[in-house]
Motif scaffolding. Structure first.
Motif, mmCIF file in Angstrom:
data_model
loop_
_atom_site.group_PDB
_atom_site.id
_atom_site.type_symbol
_atom_site.label_atom_id
_atom_site.label_comp_id
_atom_site.label_asym_id
_atom_site.label_seq_id
_atom_site.Cartn_x
_atom_site.Cartn_y
_atom_site.Cartn_z
ATOM 1 N N GLY A 31 0.763 -1.062 -0.217
ATOM 2 C CA GLY A 31 0.157 -0.270 0.271
ATOM 3 C C GLY A 31 0.749 1.309 0.513
ATOM 4 O O GLY A 31 0.449 2.691 -0.321
ATOM 5 N N PHE A 33 4.506 3.867 2.139
ATOM 6 C CA PHE A 33 4.497 4.438 2.898
ATOM 7 C C PHE A 33 3.161 4.774 3.701
ATOM 8 O O PHE A 33 2.442 5.274 3.865
ATOM 9 N N SER A 197 13.349 8.263 5.313
ATOM 10 C CA SER A 197 13.440 9.453 5.071
ATOM 11 C C SER A 197 12.845 10.253 4.247
ATOM 12 O O SER A 197 13.188 9.505 3.090
ATOM 13 N N ALA A 198 12.169 11.808 4.290
ATOM 14 C CA ALA A 198 11.380 12.309 2.985
ATOM 15 C C ALA A 198 11.877 13.446 2.725
ATOM 16 O O ALA A 198 12.260 14.213 3.264
ATOM 17 N N THR A 199 12.318 13.296 1.524
ATOM 18 C CA THR A 199 12.042 14.850 0.521
ATOM 19 C C THR A 199 10.959 15.356 0.304
ATOM 20 O O THR A 199 10.624 13.797 -0.356
ATOM 21 N N GLU A 200 11.250 16.455 0.432
ATOM 22 C CA GLU A 200 9.548 17.342 -0.038
ATOM 23 C C GLU A 200 10.220 17.647 -1.413
ATOM 24 O O GLU A 200 11.229 17.950 -2.220
ATOM 25 N N ILE A 201 9.513 17.012 -2.584
ATOM 26 C CA ILE A 201 9.429 16.633 -4.579
ATOM 27 C C ILE A 201 9.162 18.488 -4.265
ATOM 28 O O ILE A 201 8.925 18.881 -5.634
ATOM 29 N N LYS A 202 7.484 18.274 -3.794
ATOM 30 C CA LYS A 202 6.784 19.711 -4.362
ATOM 31 C C LYS A 202 5.201 19.306 -3.433
ATOM 32 O O LYS A 202 4.955 18.769 -3.329
ATOM 33 N N SER B 35 1.128 7.464 3.010
ATOM 34 C CA SER B 35 0.484 6.903 1.166
ATOM 35 C C SER B 35 -0.544 7.223 0.477
ATOM 36 O O SER B 35 -0.761 7.620 1.123
ATOM 37 N N LYS B 96 6.287 9.264 -8.518
ATOM 38 C CA LYS B 96 6.577 10.864 -9.101
ATOM 39 C C LYS B 96 6.445 11.922 -10.145
ATOM 40 O O LYS B 96 5.837 12.443 -10.377
ATOM 41 N N ASN B 186 7.920 5.216 -6.099
ATOM 42 C CA ASN B 186 6.367 6.035 -6.155
ATOM 43 C C ASN B 186 6.637 6.871 -4.658
ATOM 44 O O ASN B 186 8.071 7.283 -4.263
ATOM 45 N N VAL B 187 5.506 7.529 -4.194
ATOM 46 C CA VAL B 187 6.048 8.697 -3.670
ATOM 47 C C VAL B 187 4.636 8.681 -2.637
ATOM 48 O O VAL B 187 3.713 7.974 -2.008
ATOM 49 N N TYR B 195 4.777 16.687 -1.528
ATOM 50 C CA TYR B 195 4.387 15.173 -1.745
ATOM 51 C C TYR B 195 6.100 15.321 -1.987
ATOM 52 O O TYR B 195 6.742 15.675 -1.547
ATOM 53 N N TYR B 196 6.155 13.850 -1.167
ATOM 54 C CA TYR B 196 7.586 13.722 -0.886
ATOM 55 C C TYR B 196 8.410 11.906 -1.501
ATOM 56 O O TYR B 196 7.363 11.809 -2.046
ATOM 57 N N SER B 197 9.822 12.853 -1.810
ATOM 58 C CA SER B 197 10.385 11.061 -1.828
ATOM 59 C C SER B 197 10.900 10.220 -0.246
ATOM 60 O O SER B 197 11.249 11.113 -0.223
ATOM 61 N N ALA B 198 10.682 9.242 -1.178
ATOM 62 C CA ALA B 198 11.293 8.428 0.166
ATOM 63 C C ALA B 198 12.894 8.286 0.325
ATOM 64 O O ALA B 198 13.211 7.503 -0.829
#
Lengths: 217, 217
Positions: A31, A33, A197-202, B35, B96, B186-187, B195-198
Motif C-alpha cells: 500500500g 509508505f 527519510s522523506a524529501t519534499e518534491i512539491k 501513502s 513521481k 512511488n511517492v 508530496y515526498y520521495s523517500a
C-alpha cells in the motif's frame, strides 16, 4: 533510455500458496509508505507501556480525530487494553536518531516490564494527563478514547481517539498550520522493518476543475 | 552545535479558536507521512471514476485486507457510492512523474465527468474485474468490498476491502515479498498537498526482548 515496465500478476490463488512470511511482507508493504508513531499508555495499575504503530490515520479536524488499527498478532495488546481501561493514550513521532529504540518497542515484552525502560526512551508526563509521552519526540499528541470498531473479517480493531492536547517543535510548525516532519528529522516506514527519510518534491495548489477555475476568474 | 528543542503546547481550547484552514492543515499533517493512492471505481451505469486517497491502511495479510477512510468533505463521495453499488475498487500507487495528474484527481468533478479523462491518466481493465486500473501505476490492487464501519463521532466511513488480485512491477518486488516503492519512484504525502520521495535509512531485524534472545541462543 526508457525501461519497459513489466508487471507481474498475482491473485487470491497465489496469495494462499505463498509462505506466511512472504505474504506478510508483501501485504505490509504493497500500500505504500506509512507514518511511524510510538503510542504511550498506562495500565489500570499505573504501569507505563509503549508500542510501535504504523497505522495512525487522520479521520477529521473538527473535532480532531485519529484512528489507530490494532492487530492481534503484530502489536502488543497491552496498549489496547490500557486504552480501554483508562481512556487515554499518546501518539509520539519518531526521529531518525532513535529509530533503533523505537523499533525495539515492537518486541513482545511481558506486561510487567516497561518498554520505555527496556528500549531506553524516557517517558514524560504533563499536568493531569494520564498517559506517558516520549520525552524526545518532537511531535506528540494526547488523546482520549472516543469509540472502537471491531473488523469482523479478521478480528482487528479500529480505535478512534480525539486529540485533546499537542506538543509541537516550533521549527516544524509552518505559519499555515502545516507540521513539516522533514524539518525535524521524523521518519516514515514501510513493511514491518524498513525506515525512510522523506524529501519534499512539491507542494501543490488546491485542485480545481476547469469549470471552477472559470467561475472564480 | 545542538539546537535546544522548544516545544509549543496547544489544547482543545486552542484547536477551536484556530481558523478552519489552519486546523485542517495541522491535523492533516501532525500524524506523519502517508501513502498516496488513486482509487478507481465504476458507477452502476458504467462510468469510470478516479479519486485521490491518503488513508489506505493495512489491516491484515491472511486474508489480505485493506482499510480506506472516506471523509465527507475532502474526497468525492462518488468513489464510496460506486463501491457500495458495484462491490469492487482498485488501489493504484502514484509515481513521481505523474503527481500533478494524481493531485488533480482530488478536484470535485461532477459525476458525469471521468476523472481519468479530465486529469489525463489512462484507465485499463483486466479480464472480468469490474473496476478500472490506472495504466501507468506500477503497484496496483484489485479489491472486493467486505464491510464498512461508520465513525459515529464525525460521519466518516472506514471501508474494508479484500485484495483479490495484484499487479506489481518486477523491479519493486524483493525476494522476501517486500514491495520496494522507492525502487520505482512511488511517492508519499503529508498534509493535503505536499508530496515526498523517500530514501531508505535502515532495514531492522525482527525485534526480540533480551529474554527471547537468551532462549533462542
Amino acid at each position: 533510455m526508457i525501461s519497459k515496465m513489466v508487471l507481474r500478476y498475482f491473485n487470491s490463488g497465489d496469495f494462499t500458496k505463498w509462505q506466511q512470511s512472504y505474504r506478510r511482507n508483501f501485504f505490509n508493504s504493497v500500500g505504500g509508505f506509512k507514518s511511524l508513531n510510538l503510542i504511550g499508555t498506562r495500565s489500570a495499575r499505573g504501569a507505563a507501556n509503549l508500542g510501535l504503530f504504523f497505522s495512525v490515520t487522520h479521520l477529521g479536524s473538527t473535532p480532531p480525530l485519529v484512528g489507530v488499527v490494532f492487530r492481534s498478532q503484530n502489536v502488543p495488546r497491552h496498549t489496547l487494553e490500557n486504552i480501554y481501561d483508562t481512556g487515554y493514550f499518546t501518539i509520539n513521532s519518531v526521529q531518525k536518531n532513535y529509530i533503533e529504540e523505537a523499533h525495539q518497542a515492537s518486541a513482545k515484552y511481558p506486561e510487567s516490564m516497561s518498554e520505555f525502560h527496556e528500549v531506553g526512551l524516557r517517558e514524560s508526563y504533563h499536568a493531569n494527563f494520564l498517559a506517558p509521552y516520549v520525552e524526545s519526540s518532537r511531535v506528540k499528541m494526547g488523546l482520549k478514547f472516543v469509540e472502537k470498531h471491531d473488523i469482523l473479517a479478521n478480528g482487528t480493531t479500529l480505535v478512534v481517539g480525539e486529540v485533546v492536547e499537542c506538543w509541537i517543535d516550533g521549527d516544524a510548525l509552518n505559519p499555515d498550520g502545516f507540521v513539516d516532519h522533514t524539518e525535524i528529522g521524523n521518519v516514515a516506514v514501510n513493511g514491518l522493518d524498513t525506515y525512510y527519510s522523506a524529501t519534499e518534491i512539491k507542494k501543490m495548489p488546491y485542485a480545481r476543475t476547469k469549470d471552477d477555475v472559470k467561475k472564480s476568474s
